[in-house]
Each structure stands twice: as structure tokens, then as C-alpha cells.
Design an enzyme around this catalytic site. Structure first.
Site, PDB file in Angstrom:
ATOM      1  CB  ILE A  18      -3.871   9.100   9.385  1.00  0.00           C
ATOM      2  CG1 ILE A  18      -3.474   8.316  10.656  1.00  0.00           C
ATOM      3  CG2 ILE A  18      -2.654   9.656   8.661  1.00  0.00           C
ATOM      4  CD1 ILE A  18      -2.741   9.080  11.718  1.00  0.00           C
ATOM      5  CB  SER A  64      -7.463   0.727  12.594  1.00  0.00           C
ATOM      6  OG  SER A  64      -8.429   1.691  12.966  1.00  0.00           O
ATOM      7  CE1 TYR A  91      -9.703  -0.409   7.937  1.00  0.00           C
ATOM      8  CE2 TYR A  91     -10.280   0.437  10.105  1.00  0.00           C
ATOM      9  CZ  TYR A  91      -9.442   0.433   8.999  1.00  0.00           C
ATOM     10  OH  TYR A  91      -8.355   1.270   8.969  1.00  0.00           O
ATOM     11  CB  VAL A  95      -2.134  -7.375  -0.701  1.00  0.00           C
ATOM     12  CG1 VAL A  95      -0.838  -6.678  -1.088  1.00  0.00           C
ATOM     13  CG2 VAL A  95      -3.157  -6.386  -0.173  1.00  0.00           C
ATOM     14  N   GLY A 110       0.825  -1.215   0.000  1.00  0.00           N
ATOM     15  CA  GLY A 110       0.000   0.000   0.000  1.00  0.00           C
ATOM     16  C   GLY A 110       0.850   1.252   0.000  1.00  0.00           C
ATOM     17  CB  ALA A 122     -13.549  -8.506  12.489  1.00  0.00           C
ATOM     18  CB  ALA A 123      -9.710  -6.997   9.097  1.00  0.00           C
ATOM     19  CE  LYS A 124      -6.829  -1.921   9.324  1.00  0.00           C
ATOM     20  NZ  LYS A 124      -5.607  -2.005   8.505  1.00  0.00           N
ATOM     21  CB  SER A 159       0.211   3.630  -4.638  1.00  0.00           C
ATOM     22  OG  SER A 159      -1.000   3.345  -3.980  1.00  0.00           O
TER      23      SER A 159
HETATM   24  P1  NDP Z   1      -5.327   4.933   1.464  1.00  0.00           P
HETATM   25  O1  NDP Z   1      -6.692   4.557   1.002  1.00  0.00           O
HETATM   26  O2  NDP Z   1      -4.873   6.333   1.355  1.00  0.00           O
HETATM   27  O3  NDP Z   1      -4.244   3.994   0.768  1.00  0.00           O
HETATM   28  C1  NDP Z   1      -4.435   2.613   0.749  1.00  0.00           C
HETATM   29  C2  NDP Z   1      -3.229   1.944   0.132  1.00  0.00           C
HETATM   30  O4  NDP Z   1      -3.458   0.532   0.098  1.00  0.00           O
HETATM   31  C3  NDP Z   1      -2.971   2.401  -1.271  1.00  0.00           C
HETATM   32  O5  NDP Z   1      -1.585   2.444  -1.506  1.00  0.00           O
HETATM   33  C4  NDP Z   1      -3.613   1.302  -2.104  1.00  0.00           C
HETATM   34  O6  NDP Z   1      -2.946   1.169  -3.346  1.00  0.00           O
HETATM   35  C5  NDP Z   1      -3.310   0.075  -1.241  1.00  0.00           C
HETATM   36  N1  NDP Z   1      -4.217  -1.025  -1.517  1.00  0.00           N
HETATM   37  C6  NDP Z   1      -5.556  -1.060  -1.322  1.00  0.00           C
HETATM   38  N2  NDP Z   1      -6.055  -2.243  -1.729  1.00  0.00           N
HETATM   39  C7  NDP Z   1      -4.996  -2.956  -2.195  1.00  0.00           C
HETATM   40  C8  NDP Z   1      -4.860  -4.250  -2.757  1.00  0.00           C
HETATM   41  N3  NDP Z   1      -5.899  -5.079  -2.924  1.00  0.00           N
HETATM   42  N4  NDP Z   1      -3.620  -4.670  -3.127  1.00  0.00           N
HETATM   43  C9  NDP Z   1      -2.553  -3.843  -2.977  1.00  0.00           C
HETATM   44  N5  NDP Z   1      -2.610  -2.620  -2.441  1.00  0.00           N
HETATM   45  C10 NDP Z   1      -3.825  -2.177  -2.067  1.00  0.00           C
HETATM   46  O7  NDP Z   1      -5.269   4.432   2.988  1.00  0.00           O
HETATM   47  P2  NDP Z   1      -4.406   4.956   4.224  1.00  0.00           P
HETATM   48  O8  NDP Z   1      -3.063   5.349   3.784  1.00  0.00           O
HETATM   49  O9  NDP Z   1      -5.240   5.887   4.997  1.00  0.00           O
HETATM   50  O10 NDP Z   1      -4.325   3.612   5.081  1.00  0.00           O
HETATM   51  C11 NDP Z   1      -3.159   2.798   5.135  1.00  0.00           C
HETATM   52  C12 NDP Z   1      -3.354   1.779   6.245  1.00  0.00           C
HETATM   53  O11 NDP Z   1      -3.578   2.460   7.479  1.00  0.00           O
HETATM   54  C13 NDP Z   1      -4.572   0.888   6.043  1.00  0.00           C
HETATM   55  O12 NDP Z   1      -4.298  -0.417   6.484  1.00  0.00           O
HETATM   56  C14 NDP Z   1      -5.629   1.522   6.932  1.00  0.00           C
HETATM   57  O13 NDP Z   1      -6.592   0.595   7.353  1.00  0.00           O
HETATM   58  C15 NDP Z   1      -4.761   2.006   8.084  1.00  0.00           C
HETATM   59  N6  NDP Z   1      -5.376   3.063   8.860  1.00  0.00           N
HETATM   60  C16 NDP Z   1      -5.663   4.309   8.317  1.00  0.00           C
HETATM   61  C17 NDP Z   1      -6.236   5.292   9.088  1.00  0.00           C
HETATM   62  C18 NDP Z   1      -6.551   6.649   8.570  1.00  0.00           C
HETATM   63  O14 NDP Z   1      -7.116   7.461   9.340  1.00  0.00           O
HETATM   64  N7  NDP Z   1      -6.210   7.000   7.339  1.00  0.00           N
HETATM   65  C19 NDP Z   1      -6.591   5.035  10.495  1.00  0.00           C
HETATM   66  C20 NDP Z   1      -6.256   3.728  10.950  1.00  0.00           C
HETATM   67  C21 NDP Z   1      -5.670   2.796  10.159  1.00  0.00           C
HETATM   68  P3  NDP Z   1      -3.671   1.070  -4.774  1.00  0.00           P
HETATM   69  O15 NDP Z   1      -5.080   1.586  -4.629  1.00  0.00           O
HETATM   70  O16 NDP Z   1      -2.791   1.935  -5.643  1.00  0.00           O
HETATM   71  O17 NDP Z   1      -3.597  -0.383  -5.103  1.00  0.00           O
END
Ligand code: NDP
Length: 253
Positions: A193, A147, A160, A69, A18, A162-164, A20
């Protein structure tokens, strides 16, 4: 660049899923700045190639890999190929995640399954494969990005949360199974965030969350990256099985 020890050229290899955008991008940039060879993973290559160029123009090392993933088999192959190509996997950051929010009475099987697959099963698959090169090297740092929802629950997020929460149990178990091999496994649990994931939440939700926090601001990707940088450092070898909530003091979990 600091010279944290060791790809085949003597640099530690860090896989960040993730990467990107959002938190993953911040983590990747930080680990590259700290001297790691960062493997950038997401579904499509163009944003990863942009980040790779940015890291390389700053003197860092990066490799871009497209991988969904949500496909556990593909995750295992991706980690295996990296270990073969770069000769090592020292650090694994399972960060990729999605939300499919709904109240439990309305949640579909598809919403449940997709979130569990992308947020939890992917981490299991990556760890299972990365553990082998880490065990051979007698060194590994695994971080799962969970999370606060997985710690205290959140209405509308049964899948979500449950996964976390699953990531937390997985991490404690990996910590126990692999601690004697020099491998640590920890969880970073972010609060609110500012990323694409939270961009569409109503302003009142954001205000409510900030109101619950001790620190009266929303978090940034860099806040999370700083915690990841520490728990993946060579010096953090005595820290394992922990869940660190980086949430401005919202949960104090
Ligand atoms: P974003 O939605 O901004 O980014 C998600 C990232 O995950 C992207 O890089 C996306 O890449 C990648 N991704 C999603 N699905 C897939 C997939 N099937 N295969 C590969 N890559 C994938 O999310 P955040 O940066 O906010 O979140 C990052 C992590 O932090 C997550 O696990 C989220 O649950 C956790 N989190 C975030 C919070 C927040 O407030 N933002 C709070 C708590 C936890 P692409 O779409 O290019 O494939």
C-alpha cells in the site's frame, strides 16, 4: 452521512489507532463518512486535530487522543477513558504499526522488542480493555491490521512477520472467546500500500511485488478502508476469525 446506529447520542464509536496518516487515516475518514464517531489515536495531537477538523467540517464526529501504543498500560487507559467519556466502544481497529527491518542474523533485541510491542502487544492491551464495554453492549467489531508478511513471511522482517502472524492467532482466539457475546474479531492483511511506510522502498521492490499480483497496481489506503468498513458493519455479524488479504491477489491466502 449514513446513520449506522449508536456514542451517547446514538452513534457507534470506533477507535482507530495510527490514524494520523497512511492506512489509518483512510480508515478513519471512511468510518466517519459511514456515520461512526471516530476516535483518532497516534503519538502526537496536531495531525489528529487536523483530521478531526476535516471530519467535522464534513458533518462527521471525531475525537483526537494522543497515545503511544508501544506502552500497553497507556493503551488500556486510553480505551477505558474513551468508554467512560463516550459511553461505549463498538469498533476497535488496531492499525498502528512500525517496521524495523533487518536480516535475522543482524537483528537486535531492541528491533525485535519494539516491533512486537507496537504491532502486537498494543492490540492485546486494547482488546482486553475494549472487550468489557463490548460485552456489556453485546456488540463489538474488532479488526487487527496485519500484513501479508505475517501470512507468507518476508526476508528481513522476522520481527514484523512474527508480530503480524501473532495478530492472526490472537484474532482467531478472540473470535472464539467472544463470539457468543456478539463480538467479532477479524484480520485485514494488506499487501503493498502506498504510504510513508513503503515510500522509501526501492522502485524494483515495488515493481517486483506488483509483478506477483493479479491486479497490476499498488494498493491505496482506501482499498483497505473499504474492507474495514465491511467487517466492522452491523451486517458482518457472521464473519469472524478470518484473515482477509487485501493485496491485489498477491498471496490469494
Ligand atoms: P504509516 O507509517 O504510514 O503510519 C503508521 C501509523 O501508526 C501512523 O499514524 C503513526 O502515527 C502510528 N504509530 C506508529 N507508532 C505508533 C505508536 N507507538 N503509538 C501510536 N501510534 C503509532 O504506516 P501505514 O499506514 O502504511 O501502516 C498502517 C498499518 O498497516 C500498519 O500496522 C502496517 O504494518 C500495516 N501494513 C502496511 C502496509 C503497507 O504497504 N503500507 C502493508 C501491510 C501492512 P504517529 O507516527 O503520528 O504516532
Amino acid at each position: 452521512m449514513s446513520t449506522n446506529t449508536t456514542d451517547q447520542a446514538g452513534v457507534r464509536v470506533a477507535i482507530v489507532t495510527g490514524a494520523s496518516r497512511g492506512i489509518g487515516r483512510s480508515i478513519a475518514m471512511r468510518l466517519a463518512r459511514d456515520g461512526r464517531h471516530v476516535v483518532l489515536v497516534a503519538r502526537s495531537l496536531p495531525p489528529l486535530n487536523d483530521l478531526k477538523s476535516q471530519i467535522e467540517s464534513g458533518g462527521g464526529k471525531a475525537t483526537a487522543v494522543a497515545c503511544d501504543v508501544g506502552d500497553a498500560g497507556a493503551v488500556g487507559k486510553m480505551v477505558e477513558q474513551i468508554a467512560e467519556q463516550l459511553g461505549r466502544v463498538d469498533i476497535l481497529v488496531n492499525n498502528a504499526g512500525i517496521t524495523r527491518d533487518n536480516l535475522v542474523l543482524r537483528m537486535s533485541d531492541a528491533e525485535w522488542d519494539e516491533v512486537i510491542r507496537v504491532n502486537l502487544t498494543s492490540a492485546f492491551a486494547a482488546i482486553r480493555t475494549a472487550a468489557r464495554p463490548m460485552m456489556r453492549a453485546k456488540f463489538g467489531r474488532i479488526v487487527n491490521i496485519a500484513s501479508t508478511s505475517g501470512v507468507v513471511g518476508n526476508s528481513g522482517q522476522a520481527n514484523y512477520a512474527a508480530a503480524k502472524a501473532g495478530l492472526i492467532g490472537l484474532s482467531k482466539t478472540i473470535a472464539r472467546e467472544l463470539g457468543s457475546k456478539g463480538i467479532t474479531c477479524n484480520v485485514i492483511a494488506p499487501g503493498f500500500i502506498e504510504t510513508d511506510m513503503t515510500a522509501n522502498l526501492p522502485g524494483q521492490v515495488k515493481d517486483h511485488v506488483v509483478g506477483l499480483q493479479a491486479v497490476k497496481r499498488t494498493g491505496t489506503g482506501d482499498d483497505i478502508a473499504a474492507a474495514v468498513a465491511y467487517v466492522t458493519s452491523d451486517e458482518a455479524g457472521f464473519l469472524t476469525g478470518q484473515t482477509i488479504c487485501v493485496d491485489g491477489g498477491m498471496t490469494m491466502c
